[in-house]
Design a protein around this motif. Structure first.
Motif, PDB file in Angstrom:
ATOM      1  N   ALA A 302       0.801  -1.222   0.000  1.00 17.42           N
ATOM      2  CA  ALA A 302       0.000   0.000   0.000  1.00 17.42           C
ATOM      3  C   ALA A 302       0.835   1.273   0.000  1.00 17.42           C
ATOM      4  CB  ALA A 302      -0.919   0.001   1.231  1.00 17.42           C
ATOM      5  N   GLU A 303       2.035   1.215   0.555  1.00 13.33           N
ATOM      6  CA  GLU A 303       2.809   2.439   0.715  1.00 13.33           C
ATOM      7  C   GLU A 303       4.290   2.109   0.738  1.00 13.33           C
ATOM      8  OE1 GLU A 303       4.513   6.110   1.974  1.00 13.33           O
ATOM      9  OE2 GLU A 303       4.944   4.084   2.663  1.00 13.33           O
ATOM     10  N   GLU A 304       5.025   2.696  -0.191  1.00 14.26           N
ATOM     11  CA  GLU A 304       6.469   2.525  -0.236  1.00 14.26           C
ATOM     12  C   GLU A 304       7.178   3.861  -0.362  1.00 14.26           C
ATOM     13  OE1 GLU A 304      10.153   1.277  -2.934  1.00 14.26           O
ATOM     14  OE2 GLU A 304       8.736   2.923  -3.019  1.00 14.26           O
ATOM     15  N   GLU A 305       6.501   4.853  -0.923  1.00 13.68           N
ATOM     16  CA  GLU A 305       7.161   6.089  -1.320  1.00 13.68           C
ATOM     17  C   GLU A 305       7.277   7.139  -0.210  1.00 13.68           C
ATOM     18  OE1 GLU A 305       8.718   6.267  -3.924  1.00 13.68           O
ATOM     19  OE2 GLU A 305       7.801   5.100  -5.524  1.00 13.68           O
ATOM     20  N   GLY A 306       6.440   7.061   0.842  1.00 10.25           N
ATOM     21  CA  GLY A 306       6.531   8.046   1.916  1.00 10.25           C
ATOM     22  C   GLY A 306       6.107   9.440   1.497  1.00 10.25           C
ATOM     23  N   GLN A 307       5.077   9.534   0.674  1.00 12.89           N
ATOM     24  CA  GLN A 307       4.676  10.838   0.154  1.00 12.89           C
ATOM     25  C   GLN A 307       3.669  11.558   1.060  1.00 12.89           C
ATOM     26  OE1 GLN A 307       5.866  12.294  -2.945  1.00 12.89           O
ATOM     27  NE2 GLN A 307       7.381  10.727  -2.504  1.00 12.89           N
ATOM     28  N   LYS A 310       5.376  10.440   6.708  1.00 11.19           N
ATOM     29  CA  LYS A 310       6.776  10.034   6.800  1.00 11.19           C
ATOM     30  C   LYS A 310       6.834   8.596   7.330  1.00 11.19           C
ATOM     31  CE  LYS A 310       7.590  13.707   9.275  1.00 11.19           C
ATOM     32  NZ  LYS A 310       8.273  14.711  10.141  1.00 11.19           N
ATOM     33  N   ALA A 311       6.462   7.675   6.456  1.00 11.07           N
ATOM     34  CA  ALA A 311       6.371   6.267   6.876  1.00 11.07           C
ATOM     35  C   ALA A 311       6.721   5.373   5.682  1.00 11.07           C
ATOM     36  CB  ALA A 311       4.978   5.957   7.392  1.00 11.07           C
ATOM     37  N   THR A 312       7.893   5.603   5.116  1.00 12.39           N
ATOM     38  CA  THR A 312       8.318   4.845   3.945  1.00 12.39           C
ATOM     39  C   THR A 312       8.355   3.353   4.244  1.00 12.39           C
ATOM     40  OG1 THR A 312       9.671   6.753   3.368  1.00 12.39           O
ATOM     41  CG2 THR A 312      10.102   4.712   2.178  1.00 12.39           C
ATOM     42  N   PHE A 313       7.981   2.549   3.238  1.00 12.93           N
ATOM     43  CA  PHE A 313       7.931   1.083   3.362  1.00 12.93           C
ATOM     44  C   PHE A 313       6.910   0.630   4.406  1.00 12.93           C
ATOM     45  CE2 PHE A 313      12.504   1.680   2.041  1.00 12.93           C
ATOM     46  CZ  PHE A 313      12.349   1.211   0.753  1.00 12.93           C
ATOM     47  N   LEU A 314       5.883   1.414   4.594  1.00 13.13           N
ATOM     48  CA  LEU A 314       4.848   1.057   5.557  1.00 13.13           C
ATOM     49  C   LEU A 314       4.227  -0.302   5.229  1.00 13.13           C
ATOM     50  CD1 LEU A 314       2.020   3.402   6.805  1.00 13.13           C
ATOM     51  CD2 LEU A 314       1.457   1.170   5.889  1.00 13.13           C
ATOM     52  N   GLY A 315       3.899  -0.522   3.949  1.00 12.76           N
ATOM     53  CA  GLY A 315       3.223  -1.756   3.555  1.00 12.76           C
ATOM     54  C   GLY A 315       4.055  -2.989   3.766  1.00 12.76           C
ATOM     55  N   ALA A 393      19.547   6.255   3.886  1.00 18.63           N
ATOM     56  CA  ALA A 393      19.108   7.016   5.063  1.00 18.63           C
ATOM     57  C   ALA A 393      18.479   8.311   4.574  1.00 18.63           C
ATOM     58  CB  ALA A 393      20.273   7.300   6.001  1.00 18.63           C
ATOM     59  N   ARG A 394      17.309   8.647   5.135  1.00 18.11           N
ATOM     60  CA  ARG A 394      16.607   9.875   4.757  1.00 18.11           C
ATOM     61  C   ARG A 394      16.347  10.719   6.001  1.00 18.11           C
ATOM     62  NH1 ARG A 394      11.903   7.354   0.778  1.00 18.11           N
ATOM     63  NH2 ARG A 394      13.284   6.761  -0.939  1.00 18.11           N
ATOM     64  N   MET A 501      13.795   7.731   7.619  1.00 26.36           N
ATOM     65  CA  MET A 501      13.850   6.333   7.191  1.00 26.36           C
ATOM     66  C   MET A 501      15.299   5.895   7.098  1.00 26.36           C
ATOM     67  SD  MET A 501      14.460   4.043   4.522  1.00 26.36           S
ATOM     68  CE  MET A 501      14.343   4.857   2.939  1.00 26.36           C
ATOM     69  N   GLN A 502      15.575   4.684   7.514  1.00 25.26           N
ATOM     70  CA  GLN A 502      16.886   4.086   7.322  1.00 25.26           C
ATOM     71  C   GLN A 502      16.698   2.627   6.940  1.00 25.26           C
ATOM     72  OE1 GLN A 502      20.381   5.207   9.682  1.00 25.26           O
ATOM     73  NE2 GLN A 502      20.520   3.075  10.328  1.00 25.26           N
TER      74      GLN A 502
END
Length: 591
Positions: A302-307, A310-315, A393-394, A501-502
């Motif tokens: 459902a979510e990889e981009e963190g747009q 701020k929860a990149t790779f949530l899915g 790392a972001r 994100m790291q």
């Protein structure tokens, strides 16, 4: 009557050259040179042999080939002196039906292009699906490529010539990438859903749990059911999960998939290709009534981009038990918390911990993905084997100074937040260039409430730093953050830097990488290995189970996170074939 590879392999050289007549415009020598590679194992093998023949011929021969092509809607078309192949292609793209304004525009572009480059503009006008590009897209592409450097444009012309040859070969051999067309069409239909503000402009943006995102989930769910999956659900974070059962009740599963959210104004294939390719392979198994010794679980993350949050790779993170409960209180730009968005979507937050997969229930994870880079397209190789995914790392940051009058504040009295950020950006460029494979990007820079006559008092910015190993990434991050502190102290500024994100570097599992390699070689496609500079859901699954990825060549220099992101239905077909071959290998191993 369509040609066959058996006929081509058995023919004398003059006969074989005649069979391949017209594949490359007025250049039978390319076919003759490629025939030394016989016997051809597949059409893909033949295509690459011709690519190599042209590459080996050198720059002068390549330029002569480019100049052997007619202009689009040019004098040869008007005088009806085009080859039969060119006539067919220009007709399918509607160039024979240009209105006076379009015709005049193309003639001017032809003149400008020839003046700048010294050769005609080459475009595979039948397009990525082979059915013909709209005239408006042809004209837009023509105008865009006028700005390219000369050497780059020469390469782009050759890549389009190879695409033209690929389509002509398919016509001669009666080869139709049927599954590739289906996958292409699925992407087009999914791209109809876009967030408000972007949809109206014809742009593709799908961020987490918006109406467009939820519509995508429903369309993917429906597609999985139509493909014959036994179970389809939307889980507690919005992942779309389809399971095709194995032949035994207790069979393990092969896990695969990718994400269906997008960056803002992004492309149609990033992530989504990794959902649709395995869906097509499962559909073929279902049509044949086949069950394998293992099940196949396809996840549209459902979510990889963190747009939006701020929860990149949530899915994919939820599948390995890495869902951070503090994310639920994050707010988007409209003040909507993630918890509220989930509740509005009908998701059960309390069920998120239950999504964690048990390692012993899975064979491993594989992901198909568009390359998002120029390597494969510049080599004219359709598929690539990923050796590792770079660590990343972001940070989300803000520099804080003092807003003041732009006209009355002397330069040596300023506390300019934006200049501090600019200095850091230049340092990042210099520092990342020191290490092979390292990259550093300041992708977002914003002066809140900025004005043309005000020294910036605040500047929000992002940091994205990547490297092939965790140690190399960490050294880069440490140096950049140390410079951030130094700049702030020297300029009288303050700053915040929040780790968003790291992700650790994720080398491919050797056994799974070898399976991809065997699949690619079985198709007659040249074997090429490369690392991934981009982050992928496979990075998260890597923490729980072995993983390996397959890259698919992109068009337009492999550009991604951009509306120009594209690939062909022929390459999609090869990806489905490679995935199906990997399934056969696993079936044999687990029989």
């Amino acid at each position: 009557m369509a040609l066959t590879l058996d006929q081509l392999n058995a023919a004398s050289v003059p006969e074989a050259v005649a069979m391949l007549d017209g594949v490359y415009e007025h250049s039978p020598w390319i076919a003759e040179a490629a025939l030394s590679e016989r016997p051809f194992r597949s059409l893909a093998h033949l295509k690459h042999a011709m690519v190599q023949a042209l590459q080996a011929a050198g720059a002068d021969a390549q330029l002569a080939l480019i100049r052997a092509h007619p202009e689009l809607a040019g004098k040869a078309m008007v005088s009806q002196s085009l080859t039969a192949e060119s006539t067919n292609e220009q007709s399918k793209a509607g160039l024979t039906d240009c209105n006076p304004e379009e015709f005049a525009r193309i003639q001017q572009l032809n003149a400008d292009y020839n003046t700048r480059f010294g050769f005609p503009f080459i475009l595979a006008v039948r397009g990525p699906r082979g059915t013909g590009l709209p005239r408006s897209e042809i004209i837009d592409t023509f105008a865009r490529r006028l700005a390219n450097p000369v050497d780059f444009e020469r390469g782009e012309a050759l890549r389009n010539i190879h695409r033209i040859a690929e389509i002509r070969l398919a016509d001669k051999f009666g080869a139709e990438p049927t599954l590739g067309h289906d996958v292409w069409d699925w992407h087009e239909r999914l791209a109809q859903h876009s967030d408000p503000g972007y949809a109206e402009q014809g742009q593709l943006t799908v961020t987490y749990l918006t109406d467009a995102h939820r519509a995508c989930a429903q369309r993917i769910s429906r597609g999985m059911r139509e493909c014959g999956f036994d179970e389809v659900e939307i889980d507690a974070v919005g992942n779309v999960v389809g399971r095709y059962h194995g032949s035994a009740p207790d069979a393990k599963y092969l896990l695969t998939g990718s994400h269906y959210d997008t960056v803002r104004n992004g492309g149609k294939y990033d992530g989504r290709l990794g959902i649709f390719v395995p869906m097509a392979a499962v559909r073929e198994l279902h049509r044949q009534g086949k069950r394998l010794p293992f099940g196949i679980e396809v996840v549209g993350f459902a979510e990889e981009e963190g747009q939006r949050y701020k929860a990149t790779f949530l899915g994919s993170g939820a599948l390995i038990g890495h869902f951070d409960q503090t994310w639920l209180e994050q707010q988007d730009q409209d003040g909507v918390t993630m918890r509220q968005a989930m509740q509005n979507a009908g998701l059960c937050v309390d069920d998120i911990p239950k999504l964690r997969r048990e390692r012993e229930r899975y064979l491993g994870f594989v992901e198909v993905h568009i390359e998002q880079g120029p390597v494969l397209t510049e080599l004219d190789i359709p598929l690539g084997i990923v050796t590792s995914i770079n660590g990343c790392a972001r940070y989300v940051c803000e520099m804080i100074g003092m807003a003041s009058h732009a006209g009355t504040t002397p330069m040596d009295r300023r506390r300019d937040a934006a200049l501090g950020v600019a200095e850091l950006a230049l340092y990042m460029e210099q520092r990342a260039s020191q290490d092979p494979g390292s990259v550093a990007t300041m992708g977002m820079v914003h002066v809140p409430g900025g004005s043309i006559n005000v020294v910036p008092g605040r500047c929000a910015f992002s940091l994205d730093m990547r490297a092939p190993t965790d140690a190399q990434r960490d050294a880069l991050v440490a140096d950049v953050l140390a410079m951030l502190q130094s700049i702030a102290q020297r300029r009288g500024l303050q700053y915040t830097a929040e780790l968003a994100m790291q992700a650790s570097a994720a080398p491919s599992d050797p056994a799974w990488q070898q399976r991809w390699e065997a699949a690619v070689q079985a198709l007659g496609v040249p074997l090429y290995r490369l690392p991934s500079g981009a982050g992928h859901d496979a990075m998260k699954l890597h923490e729980l189970m072995p993983q390996a990825m397959l890259f698919v060549r992109g068009l337009n220099s492999g550009i991604s996170h951009n509306p120009l992101e594209s690939t062909t239905s022929d390459d999609m077909q090869l990806a489905v074939d490679a995935f199906s071959h990997l399934l056969k290998q696993l079936a044999a191993e687990n029989a």
